[in-house]
Design a protein around this motif. Structure first.
Motif, mmCIF file in Angstrom:
data_model
loop_
_atom_site.group_PDB
_atom_site.id
_atom_site.type_symbol
_atom_site.label_atom_id
_atom_site.label_comp_id
_atom_site.label_asym_id
_atom_site.label_seq_id
_atom_site.Cartn_x
_atom_site.Cartn_y
_atom_site.Cartn_z
ATOM 1 N N LYS A 99 0.808 -1.216 0.000
ATOM 2 C CA LYS A 99 0.000 0.000 0.000
ATOM 3 C C LYS A 99 0.843 1.269 0.000
ATOM 4 C CE LYS A 99 -3.979 -2.132 2.326
ATOM 5 N NZ LYS A 99 -4.889 -2.081 3.496
ATOM 6 N N LYS A 100 2.097 1.159 0.445
ATOM 7 C CA LYS A 100 2.969 2.334 0.498
ATOM 8 C C LYS A 100 3.377 2.812 -0.897
ATOM 9 C CE LYS A 100 4.895 1.292 5.062
ATOM 10 N NZ LYS A 100 6.130 1.034 5.843
ATOM 11 N N LEU A 101 3.132 1.975 -1.916
ATOM 12 C CA LEU A 101 3.493 2.369 -3.283
ATOM 13 C C LEU A 101 2.676 3.566 -3.751
ATOM 14 C CD1 LEU A 101 3.870 -1.106 -5.041
ATOM 15 C CD2 LEU A 101 5.682 0.458 -4.336
ATOM 16 N N LYS A 102 1.522 3.779 -3.134
ATOM 17 C CA LYS A 102 0.680 4.914 -3.511
ATOM 18 C C LYS A 102 1.419 6.226 -3.294
ATOM 19 C CE LYS A 102 -3.881 6.957 -2.738
ATOM 20 N NZ LYS A 102 -5.157 6.872 -1.970
ATOM 21 N N THR A 103 2.243 6.267 -2.238
ATOM 22 C CA THR A 103 3.027 7.473 -1.957
ATOM 23 C C THR A 103 4.009 7.756 -3.085
ATOM 24 O OG1 THR A 103 2.864 7.043 0.421
ATOM 25 C CG2 THR A 103 4.569 8.581 -0.303
ATOM 26 N N LEU A 104 4.653 6.690 -3.590
ATOM 27 C CA LEU A 104 5.581 6.850 -4.711
ATOM 28 C C LEU A 104 4.863 7.402 -5.937
ATOM 29 C CD1 LEU A 104 7.851 3.644 -4.722
ATOM 30 C CD2 LEU A 104 8.536 5.982 -4.208
ATOM 31 N N ARG A 105 3.720 6.805 -6.244
ATOM 32 C CA ARG A 105 2.977 7.213 -7.443
ATOM 33 C C ARG A 105 2.513 8.659 -7.336
ATOM 34 N NH1 ARG A 105 0.675 1.713 -6.672
ATOM 35 N NH2 ARG A 105 1.689 0.348 -8.198
ATOM 36 N N PHE A 141 12.333 1.922 -8.590
ATOM 37 C CA PHE A 141 11.362 2.951 -8.952
ATOM 38 C C PHE A 141 12.069 3.953 -9.854
ATOM 39 C CE2 PHE A 141 13.207 4.762 -5.054
ATOM 40 C CZ PHE A 141 13.441 6.080 -5.417
ATOM 41 N N LEU A 142 11.305 4.615 -10.717
ATOM 42 C CA LEU A 142 11.858 5.601 -11.639
ATOM 43 C C LEU A 142 10.802 6.645 -11.954
ATOM 44 C CD1 LEU A 142 11.852 4.130 -15.223
ATOM 45 C CD2 LEU A 142 11.263 2.721 -13.275
ATOM 46 N N GLU A 143 11.214 7.712 -12.605
ATOM 47 C CA GLU A 143 10.282 8.787 -12.928
ATOM 48 C C GLU A 143 9.338 8.347 -14.039
ATOM 49 O OE1 GLU A 143 12.128 12.469 -13.796
ATOM 50 O OE2 GLU A 143 13.245 12.576 -11.910
ATOM 51 N N LEU A 144 8.046 8.482 -13.781
ATOM 52 C CA LEU A 144 7.039 8.055 -14.750
ATOM 53 C C LEU A 144 7.133 8.866 -16.043
ATOM 54 C CD1 LEU A 144 4.565 6.409 -15.534
ATOM 55 C CD2 LEU A 144 3.137 8.080 -14.336
ATOM 56 N N PHE A 173 9.474 4.917 -23.482
ATOM 57 C CA PHE A 173 8.566 3.847 -23.916
ATOM 58 C C PHE A 173 7.890 4.195 -25.237
ATOM 59 C CE2 PHE A 173 4.442 1.397 -23.086
ATOM 60 C CZ PHE A 173 4.971 0.219 -23.594
ATOM 61 N N LYS A 174 7.602 5.473 -25.444
ATOM 62 C CA LYS A 174 6.948 5.916 -26.678
ATOM 63 C C LYS A 174 7.782 5.549 -27.889
ATOM 64 C CE LYS A 174 4.937 10.028 -28.850
ATOM 65 N NZ LYS A 174 4.689 11.491 -28.713
ATOM 66 N N TYR A 175 9.088 5.608 -27.739
ATOM 67 C CA TYR A 175 9.974 5.262 -28.855
ATOM 68 C C TYR A 175 10.348 3.785 -28.846
ATOM 69 C CZ TYR A 175 13.971 5.019 -31.964
ATOM 70 O OH TYR A 175 14.820 4.657 -32.978
ATOM 71 N N ALA A 176 10.680 3.259 -27.671
ATOM 72 C CA ALA A 176 11.255 1.913 -27.575
ATOM 73 C C ALA A 176 10.240 0.801 -27.743
ATOM 74 C CB ALA A 176 11.970 1.762 -26.231
ATOM 75 N N GLY A 177 9.032 0.988 -27.225
ATOM 76 C CA GLY A 177 8.097 -0.129 -27.209
ATOM 77 C C GLY A 177 8.686 -1.267 -26.386
ATOM 78 N N GLU A 178 8.457 -2.500 -26.818
ATOM 79 C CA GLU A 178 8.961 -3.651 -26.069
ATOM 80 C C GLU A 178 10.074 -4.387 -26.807
ATOM 81 O OE1 GLU A 178 5.621 -6.091 -25.086
ATOM 82 O OE2 GLU A 178 4.760 -4.621 -23.705
ATOM 83 N N PRO A 214 -7.045 0.355 -14.268
ATOM 84 C CA PRO A 214 -8.209 0.113 -15.134
ATOM 85 C C PRO A 214 -9.127 1.324 -15.298
ATOM 86 C CG PRO A 214 -8.485 -0.952 -12.998
ATOM 87 C CD PRO A 214 -7.072 -0.467 -13.054
ATOM 88 N N VAL A 215 -9.032 2.283 -14.390
ATOM 89 C CA VAL A 215 -9.902 3.461 -14.454
ATOM 90 C C VAL A 215 -9.209 4.629 -15.155
ATOM 91 C CG1 VAL A 215 -11.201 5.167 -13.117
ATOM 92 C CG2 VAL A 215 -11.132 2.774 -12.367
ATOM 93 N N THR A 216 -7.996 4.963 -14.708
ATOM 94 C CA THR A 216 -7.286 6.126 -15.254
ATOM 95 C C THR A 216 -6.403 5.786 -16.447
ATOM 96 O OG1 THR A 216 -5.378 5.823 -13.788
ATOM 97 C CG2 THR A 216 -7.234 7.117 -12.940
ATOM 98 N N ASP A 217 -6.108 4.499 -16.648
ATOM 99 C CA ASP A 217 -5.219 4.024 -17.714
ATOM 100 C C ASP A 217 -3.781 4.499 -17.507
ATOM 101 O OD1 ASP A 217 -4.959 2.435 -20.057
ATOM 102 O OD2 ASP A 217 -4.732 4.246 -21.258
ATOM 103 N N GLU A 218 -3.456 4.937 -16.295
ATOM 104 C CA GLU A 218 -2.099 5.370 -15.986
ATOM 105 C C GLU A 218 -1.222 4.150 -15.698
ATOM 106 O OE1 GLU A 218 0.373 7.339 -16.528
ATOM 107 O OE2 GLU A 218 -0.648 9.060 -15.595
ATOM 108 N N ILE A 219 0.041 4.227 -16.101
ATOM 109 C CA ILE A 219 0.978 3.127 -15.864
ATOM 110 C C ILE A 219 1.233 2.992 -14.366
ATOM 111 C CG2 ILE A 219 3.326 2.287 -16.262
ATOM 112 C CD1 ILE A 219 3.264 3.768 -18.937
ATOM 113 N N GLU A 220 1.059 1.777 -13.839
ATOM 114 C CA GLU A 220 1.203 1.541 -12.404
ATOM 115 C C GLU A 220 2.441 0.722 -12.050
ATOM 116 O OE1 GLU A 220 -2.467 -0.134 -10.854
ATOM 117 O OE2 GLU A 220 -2.869 1.847 -10.000
ATOM 118 N N HIS A 221 2.917 -0.094 -12.988
ATOM 119 C CA HIS A 221 4.058 -0.959 -12.688
ATOM 120 C C HIS A 221 4.729 -1.378 -13.990
ATOM 121 C CE1 HIS A 221 6.343 -4.518 -11.374
ATOM 122 N NE2 HIS A 221 6.325 -3.960 -10.185
ATOM 123 N N ILE A 222 6.044 -1.581 -13.920
ATOM 124 C CA ILE A 222 6.816 -1.937 -15.114
ATOM 125 C C ILE A 222 7.675 -3.160 -14.830
ATOM 126 C CG2 ILE A 222 8.479 -1.125 -16.831
ATOM 127 C CD1 ILE A 222 7.790 1.753 -15.586
#
Length: 222
Positions: free
Chosen positions: A16-22, A42-45, A52-57, A82-90
């Motif tokens: 639950k502490k990951l919310k602080t990071l996000r 952790f890294l800057e979103l 990611f926009k350039y590299a893809g996978e 699922p609601v905001t479509d924001e990246i949560e984990h990599i």
């Protein structure tokens, strides 16, 4: 080959502490593979999105951890809210530069097909990506498919027609279709298709009304 870099730090925050990071504009991540066990980071979103926009996978990335020596990684997966479509984990996957890996490379269709321009046909993309095996440094970001060779409705671009470097092995069936052009639908075909859709909608409507009536009957009997 374009060199992409990301900076990260080892993470000691979980659950639950990951919310602080996000909330601070950071995103949790994990590195798998390599000689060590998985490493939580952790890294800057914002910076990750840019790369990611350039590299893809399929594009190699130099991932620095705590300003230490970099690791060669691929973006293996990313999960979103699922609601905001924001990246949560990599998930990053560390690769060995001297070992070939399999990857699915996106196909990009370029050029103009005479069968479309002159005959009014419709392009059919039978494949959206091509599976290959190569050294990490040789993985292409994307593969271009020139459709200008599609001059008639009988023409077809097959996997074996794709030109790649000799050190890249194609894993898909060589005879598989990649792209072709089909004739446009006639007015009669469009009308027939429209009629089929209307019939299906009516069938669904009747079925729904019957189920609703049955449920109301069951409720009234309670």
């Amino acid at each position: 080959m374009t060199t992409l870099e990301l900076k990260s730090k080892k993470r000691e925050t979980f659950g639950k502490k990951l919310k602080t990071l996000r909330n601070q504009g950071l995103v949790p991540a994990v590195v798998y593979g390599g000689s060590e066990v998985s490493i939580p980071l952790f890294l800057e979103l914002k910076e990750f999105k840019r790369v990611f926009k350039y590299a893809g996978e399929t594009t190699l990335i130099k991932l620095f951890i705590d300003d230490d020596k970099f690791r060669n990684v691929l973006i293996h997966d990313s999960s979103r809210d699922p609601v905001t479509d924001e990246i949560e984990h990599i998930d990053f996957y560390e690769v060995k530069m001297d070992e070939k890996i399999a990857a699915k490379i996106p196909l990009v269709f370029i050029g103009n097909a005479p069968a479309i321009l002159d005959l009014g046909g419709v392009l059919v993309k039978a494949m959206q990506e091509l599976e290959i095996r190569a050294l990490p440094a040789d993985l292409p970001r994307e593969i271009e498919i020139d459709i200008s060779s599609l001059k008639t409705f009988d023409d077809n671009i097959l996997v074996k027609d794709i030109k790649l470097l000799k050190n890249i092995e194609v894993l898909d069936n060589a005879s598989a279709s990649v792209a072709s052009v089909v004739p446009p639908r006639s007015e009669a075909e469009i009308e027939a298709l429209s009629g089929q859709i209307e019939e299906k909608i009516e069938d669904v409507k009747v079925e729904t009304e019957e189920k609703t009536a049955e449920r109301l009957k069951q409720v009234s009997e309670l």
